[in-house]
Design a protein around this motif. Sequence first.
Motif, PDB file in Angstrom:
ATOM      1  N   PHE A  20      11.705  25.280  -0.191  1.00 57.34           N
ATOM      2  CA  PHE A  20      11.645  24.217  -1.189  1.00 57.34           C
ATOM      3  C   PHE A  20      11.192  24.878  -2.354  1.00 57.34           C
ATOM      4  O   PHE A  20      11.790  24.464  -3.505  1.00 57.34           O
ATOM      5  CB  PHE A  20      10.563  23.110  -0.722  1.00 57.34           C
ATOM      6  CG  PHE A  20      10.493  22.047  -1.877  1.00 57.34           C
ATOM      7  CD1 PHE A  20      11.389  21.399  -2.159  1.00 57.34           C
ATOM      8  CD2 PHE A  20       9.140  22.141  -2.746  1.00 57.34           C
ATOM      9  CE1 PHE A  20      11.001  20.277  -3.314  1.00 57.34           C
ATOM     10  CE2 PHE A  20       8.831  21.245  -3.683  1.00 57.34           C
ATOM     11  CZ  PHE A  20       9.732  20.384  -3.811  1.00 57.34           C
ATOM     12  N   LEU A  21      10.292  25.904  -2.840  1.00 53.08           N
ATOM     13  CA  LEU A  21       9.882  26.326  -3.797  1.00 53.08           C
ATOM     14  C   LEU A  21      10.957  27.163  -4.443  1.00 53.08           C
ATOM     15  O   LEU A  21      11.035  27.201  -5.645  1.00 53.08           O
ATOM     16  CB  LEU A  21       8.545  27.065  -3.799  1.00 53.08           C
ATOM     17  CG  LEU A  21       7.189  26.222  -3.300  1.00 53.08           C
ATOM     18  CD1 LEU A  21       6.033  27.040  -3.221  1.00 53.08           C
ATOM     19  CD2 LEU A  21       7.038  25.234  -4.502  1.00 53.08           C
ATOM     20  N   LEU A  24      13.400  24.682  -5.972  1.00 55.01           N
ATOM     21  CA  LEU A  24      12.710  24.215  -7.020  1.00 55.01           C
ATOM     22  C   LEU A  24      13.039  25.066  -8.421  1.00 55.01           C
ATOM     23  O   LEU A  24      13.263  24.957  -9.384  1.00 55.01           O
ATOM     24  CB  LEU A  24      11.387  23.553  -6.827  1.00 55.01           C
ATOM     25  CG  LEU A  24      10.836  22.654  -7.599  1.00 55.01           C
ATOM     26  CD1 LEU A  24      11.628  21.271  -7.742  1.00 55.01           C
ATOM     27  CD2 LEU A  24       9.349  22.286  -7.376  1.00 55.01           C
ATOM     28  N   GLN A  27      16.476  25.648  -9.408  1.00 54.37           N
ATOM     29  CA  GLN A  27      17.081  24.344 -10.265  1.00 54.37           C
ATOM     30  C   GLN A  27      16.304  24.368 -11.740  1.00 54.37           C
ATOM     31  O   GLN A  27      17.232  23.993 -12.388  1.00 54.37           O
ATOM     32  CB  GLN A  27      16.546  22.967  -9.096  1.00 54.37           C
ATOM     33  CG  GLN A  27      16.900  21.665 -10.004  1.00 54.37           C
ATOM     34  CD  GLN A  27      18.378  21.574  -9.818  1.00 54.37           C
ATOM     35  OE1 GLN A  27      19.186  21.990  -8.973  1.00 54.37           O
ATOM     36  NE2 GLN A  27      18.888  20.891 -10.802  1.00 54.37           N
ATOM     37  N   TRP A  42      17.420  24.224   0.062  1.00 51.59           N
ATOM     38  CA  TRP A  42      17.344  22.839   0.156  1.00 51.59           C
ATOM     39  C   TRP A  42      17.677  22.222   1.493  1.00 51.59           C
ATOM     40  O   TRP A  42      16.751  21.753   2.146  1.00 51.59           O
ATOM     41  CB  TRP A  42      17.856  21.993  -0.858  1.00 51.59           C
ATOM     42  CG  TRP A  42      17.617  22.043  -2.387  1.00 51.59           C
ATOM     43  CD1 TRP A  42      18.063  22.860  -3.127  1.00 51.59           C
ATOM     44  CD2 TRP A  42      16.468  21.362  -3.042  1.00 51.59           C
ATOM     45  NE1 TRP A  42      17.547  22.528  -4.410  1.00 51.59           N
ATOM     46  CE2 TRP A  42      16.402  21.642  -4.151  1.00 51.59           C
ATOM     47  CE3 TRP A  42      15.393  20.442  -2.528  1.00 51.59           C
ATOM     48  CZ2 TRP A  42      15.413  21.188  -5.095  1.00 51.59           C
ATOM     49  CZ3 TRP A  42      14.369  20.188  -3.461  1.00 51.59           C
ATOM     50  CH2 TRP A  42      14.450  20.452  -4.691  1.00 51.59           C
TER      51      TRP A  42
END
Length: 58
Positions: A20-21, A24, A27, A42
Amino acid sequence: MRNSGKAPTFVVWVISLVLFLVALAAQFGLVRIPEPFATWSWIIGFGLLLAACRIRGL
């Protein structure tokens, strides 16, 4: 303590958090990660977390 519920194990939770990190950070442009890897982080992280909630001991 034994994992008696359907919650994911700590290892699976950490792997999902790292994915997730990574997604992120990609992104928001903090790191340059090629697009397929950012998108798949993701998908794999969320899918692993969902599967771990359903499969006992994962």
